[in-house]
Design an enzyme around this catalytic site. Structure first.
Site, PDB file in Angstrom:
ATOM      1  N   LYS A   4      27.731  35.901  61.115  1.00 27.50           N
ATOM      2  CA  LYS A   4      29.108  36.366  60.911  1.00 27.50           C
ATOM      3  C   LYS A   4      29.972  35.985  62.115  1.00 27.50           C
ATOM      4  CE  LYS A   4      28.540  40.325  57.850  1.00 27.50           C
ATOM      5  NZ  LYS A   4      28.536  41.777  57.769  1.00 27.50           N
ATOM      6  N   THR A  63      34.627  56.178  60.165  1.00 25.92           N
ATOM      7  CA  THR A  63      34.681  57.485  59.509  1.00 25.92           C
ATOM      8  C   THR A  63      33.394  58.236  59.833  1.00 25.92           C
ATOM      9  OG1 THR A  63      36.001  56.491  57.773  1.00 25.92           O
ATOM     10  CG2 THR A  63      34.947  58.594  57.249  1.00 25.92           C
ATOM     11  N   GLU A  80      41.140  55.357  60.493  1.00 22.06           N
ATOM     12  CA  GLU A  80      42.060  54.395  59.866  1.00 22.06           C
ATOM     13  C   GLU A  80      42.123  54.693  58.368  1.00 22.06           C
ATOM     14  OE1 GLU A  80      40.804  52.151  57.715  1.00 22.06           O
ATOM     15  OE2 GLU A  80      38.664  52.200  58.172  1.00 22.06           O
ATOM     16  N   PHE A  81      43.249  54.327  57.770  1.00 18.69           N
ATOM     17  CA  PHE A  81      43.450  54.626  56.348  1.00 18.69           C
ATOM     18  C   PHE A  81      43.741  53.357  55.554  1.00 18.69           C
ATOM     19  CE2 PHE A  81      44.518  58.454  58.740  1.00 18.69           C
ATOM     20  CZ  PHE A  81      43.748  59.410  58.090  1.00 18.69           C
ATOM     21  N   GLU A 128      41.436  48.477  50.852  1.00 20.33           N
ATOM     22  CA  GLU A 128      40.976  47.113  50.620  1.00 20.33           C
ATOM     23  C   GLU A 128      42.021  46.390  49.783  1.00 20.33           C
ATOM     24  OE1 GLU A 128      36.969  46.290  49.266  1.00 20.33           O
ATOM     25  OE2 GLU A 128      36.372  48.227  50.069  1.00 20.33           O
ATOM     26  N   PHE A 180      48.553  57.638  42.885  1.00 18.19           N
ATOM     27  CA  PHE A 180      47.216  58.150  42.577  1.00 18.19           C
ATOM     28  C   PHE A 180      47.200  59.076  41.368  1.00 18.19           C
ATOM     29  CE2 PHE A 180      43.605  56.859  45.113  1.00 18.19           C
ATOM     30  CZ  PHE A 180      44.233  55.880  45.856  1.00 18.19           C
ATOM     31  N   ALA A 215      45.605  57.256  35.350  1.00 21.08           N
ATOM     32  CA  ALA A 215      44.349  57.574  34.668  1.00 21.08           C
ATOM     33  C   ALA A 215      43.629  56.268  34.354  1.00 21.08           C
ATOM     34  CB  ALA A 215      44.649  58.335  33.379  1.00 21.08           C
ATOM     35  N   CYS A 228      34.828  53.471  49.942  1.00 19.08           N
ATOM     36  CA  CYS A 228      35.226  54.663  50.699  1.00 19.08           C
ATOM     37  C   CYS A 228      35.235  55.957  49.895  1.00 19.08           C
ATOM     38  CB  CYS A 228      36.599  54.447  51.321  1.00 19.08           C
ATOM     39  SG  CYS A 228      36.545  53.231  52.614  1.00 19.08           S
ATOM     40  N   LYS A 281      38.770  47.465  42.128  1.00 19.71           N
ATOM     41  CA  LYS A 281      40.220  47.479  41.931  1.00 19.71           C
ATOM     42  C   LYS A 281      40.688  46.041  42.092  1.00 19.71           C
ATOM     43  CE  LYS A 281      41.862  48.373  46.612  1.00 19.71           C
ATOM     44  NZ  LYS A 281      42.646  49.248  47.446  1.00 19.71           N
TER      45      LYS A 281
HETATM   46  C1  UDX Z   1      40.723  54.185  49.954  1.00 18.69           C
HETATM   47  C2  UDX Z   1      41.922  54.924  50.567  1.00 18.69           C
HETATM   48  O1  UDX Z   1      43.052  54.731  49.715  1.00 18.69           O
HETATM   49  C3  UDX Z   1      42.199  54.426  51.972  1.00 18.69           C
HETATM   50  O2  UDX Z   1      43.255  55.175  52.559  1.00 18.69           O
HETATM   51  C4  UDX Z   1      40.933  54.571  52.812  1.00 18.69           C
HETATM   52  O3  UDX Z   1      41.122  54.072  54.120  1.00 18.69           O
HETATM   53  C5  UDX Z   1      39.778  53.828  52.148  1.00 18.69           C
HETATM   54  O4  UDX Z   1      39.601  54.312  50.820  1.00 18.69           O
HETATM   55  P1  UDX Z   1      40.309  51.801  48.823  1.00 18.69           P
HETATM   56  O5  UDX Z   1      38.877  52.174  48.710  1.00 18.69           O
HETATM   57  O6  UDX Z   1      40.642  50.435  49.307  1.00 18.69           O
HETATM   58  O7  UDX Z   1      41.095  52.810  49.799  1.00 18.69           O
HETATM   59  O8  UDX Z   1      40.924  51.943  47.366  1.00 18.69           O
HETATM   60  P2  UDX Z   1      42.079  52.771  46.671  1.00 18.69           P
HETATM   61  O9  UDX Z   1      43.275  51.948  46.503  1.00 18.69           O
HETATM   62  O10 UDX Z   1      42.249  54.085  47.324  1.00 18.69           O
HETATM   63  O11 UDX Z   1      41.428  53.001  45.222  1.00 18.69           O
HETATM   64  C6  UDX Z   1      40.174  53.655  45.088  1.00 18.69           C
HETATM   65  C7  UDX Z   1      39.754  53.763  43.644  1.00 18.69           C
HETATM   66  O12 UDX Z   1      40.568  54.684  42.946  1.00 18.69           O
HETATM   67  C8  UDX Z   1      39.842  52.435  42.863  1.00 18.69           C
HETATM   68  O13 UDX Z   1      38.674  52.304  42.081  1.00 18.69           O
HETATM   69  C9  UDX Z   1      41.047  52.612  41.966  1.00 18.69           C
HETATM   70  O14 UDX Z   1      40.940  51.906  40.757  1.00 18.69           O
HETATM   71  C10 UDX Z   1      41.012  54.122  41.724  1.00 18.69           C
HETATM   72  N1  UDX Z   1      42.349  54.667  41.416  1.00 18.69           N
HETATM   73  C11 UDX Z   1      43.308  54.713  42.377  1.00 18.69           C
HETATM   74  C12 UDX Z   1      42.622  55.151  40.139  1.00 18.69           C
HETATM   75  O15 UDX Z   1      41.750  55.136  39.251  1.00 18.69           O
HETATM   76  N2  UDX Z   1      43.846  55.677  39.894  1.00 18.69           N
HETATM   77  C13 UDX Z   1      44.836  55.745  40.834  1.00 18.69           C
HETATM   78  O16 UDX Z   1      45.931  56.252  40.515  1.00 18.69           O
HETATM   79  C14 UDX Z   1      44.555  55.231  42.116  1.00 18.69           C
END
Ligand code: UDX
Length: 433
Positions: free
Chosen positions: A21, A110, A143-144, A147, A245, A248, A256, A316
């Protein structure tokens, strides 16, 4: 984060244990897909502000802040594996032993509440033979990043949490963040364990919010002339709830939300407390993937030897990541029912092939995937799929049945020649007003 800071002109050294890597990153290649990352990585390397070391090499002694950003995956029981973190901290502490000046160590991984002070601090003190608060500072700043939009998020954080061991550590990290992000980004200083828990609580809340709307969706499916998308809009405009968020769908996945919800539940249990709300959010999420399979069964009866097209495999859009993806869970259930599966995803094909091998068929295009299938499941809301028209399903499929598990198609604009089933919409859309 390293790439972002280097692009901003900060002198950054990244340390990576995996030699291949390290080589890849040095050549400007990202070891995983992340939009914009490779472009910025190349820029940072060209600017000469980013240095990449393997752990066999020595990192510079003049750094002011060391960020620990290693993975903290789940163990079998759901608790957190701190092996990588401990190794990284040990390496960092050995370098700290040789430093003359004060420097700050910031945990960004985390980690469960208590880890920075009860695990990280003793390791640093043991291997550096220095005392926290005098020779070095200590902080935890989660961190938040999401992906798929990590480069955007690292440049525009909505808030920065600083869990500080002492005032000096907090002051130094706040000063650094103010330089990077200016005065408009809220910086919240707190105790270290509060910052650690805030990260878990944040992801668990997001997961619970999605599970909540998924249950509303399941209820909607039992009521005539109702749509969860409208209901979500109706509640989301209340600022106490918020619009985001509330989509549905087939459930939440990724690296995460599943890991952090499990960790929070396990952590709480170890303290003798059942975090029932999050336990149920996890259960609802499992059931939601079954709901998608049930919808296919409602349409096709037995799935035995039925040709099913799966559109969307990544957890996603805009990522090739299939960790804990709903698609994987659904594919397993469909295989158990002996369905014949053909799958397509714009980015995640190789990852899915590595998991399922010859048990499923891999399509090169959406149309190839739909060809001759009797039912199509849309599991990820990629833009490419949003552009599909009714005709695309009618011409390619043996039977045009579409299960829209991400609500990307507007049922009112879909020709009735396609049998469209949507999460959160009642079964017989003919009856929709
Ligand atoms: C998440 C957090 O958002 C982020 O702040 C943290 O640092 C890491 O975890 P991530 O895992 O990249 O980020 O994905 P995110 O965009 O949060 O979506 C997570 C899952 O929830 C996905 O499978 C997405 O499809 C699902 N989702 C999200 C829904 O089903 N409905 C929504 O309204 C939002």
């Amino acid at each position: 984060m390293a790439v972002h800071l280097a692009c901003r002109g900060y002198q950054v050294t990244g340390t990576e244990t995996n030699e291949s890597k390290t080589e890849l990153i040095r050549r400007g290649k990202s070891p995983f897909f992340e939009s914009q990352l490779e472009r910025d990585l190349k820029k940072a390397l060209a600017m000469g502000t980013l240095r990449v070391c393997s752990t066999r090499e020595t990192s510079p002694l003049d750094s002011v802040i060391t960020f620990i950003i290693v993975g903290t995956p789940s163990l079998r029981d759901g608790s957190v594996d701190l092996t990588y973190l401990k190794k990284a901290v040990k390496n960092c502490a050995k370098r700290l032993a040789e430093k003359e000046d004060y420097s700050l160590v910031v945990v960004r991984s985390t980690v469960p509440p208590g880890t920075t002070e009860d695990v990280v601090k003793p390791i640093i003190e043991q291997y550096s033979r220095k005392k926290a608060g005098t020779a070095f500072g200590l902080a935890m700043s989660p961190e938040f990043l999401r992906e798929g939009s990590a480069m955007h998020d690292v440049a525009h954080p909505d808030r920065i949490l600083i869990g500080e061991y002492d005032r000096r550590s907090g002051d130094l990290l706040e000063e650094f963040n103010r330089k990077v992000y200016g005065s408009n980004t809220p910086i919240i200083r707190m105790r270290i364990a509060s910052a650690e828990l805030a990260k878990y609580a944040s992801n668990a809340f997001l997961a619970t919010k999605v599970s909540f709307i998924n249950q509303v969706a399941n209820l909607c499916e039992r009521i005539k002339r109702i749509d969860v998308v409208e209901v979500a809009r109706g509640i989301g405009l209340d600022p106490r709830i918020g619009e985001r968020f509330l989509d549905a769908g087939a459930g939440w996945g990724g690296s995460c939300l599943p890991k952090d919800t499990k960790a929070l539940v396990t952590f709480s249990r170890k303290l003798g407390y059942r975090f029932k709300l999050v336990e149920v959010a996890i259960l609802v999420n499992k059931l939601q993937s079954r709901r998608v399979v049930e919808m296919a069964e409602e349409e096709l009866g037995s799935l035995y030897e039925k040709g099913i097209a799966v559109l969307g495999l990544s957890f996603k859009p805009n990522t090739d990541d299939i960790r804990e993806a709903t698609s994987v869970r659904i594919i397993r259930q469909l295989l158990n029912k002996k369905a014949k599966l053909k799958v397509y995803d714009p980015l995640a094909m190789e990852n899915v092939r590595a998991l399922f091998g010859r048990r499923i068929t891999y399509a090169h295009t959406v149309h190839d995937c739909l060809k001759e299938s009797e039912c199509c499941l849309v599991l990820t809301e990629w833009d490419e799929f949003k552009r599909l028209k009714t005709e695309d399903f009618i011409t390619s499929m043996k039977k045009p049945i579409v299960i829209d598990a991400r609500r990307i198609f507007d049922p009112r604009r879909f020709s009735k020649k396609v049998r469209l089933r949507s999460i959160g919409l009642e079964k017989y859309r003919e009856e929709m007003a």
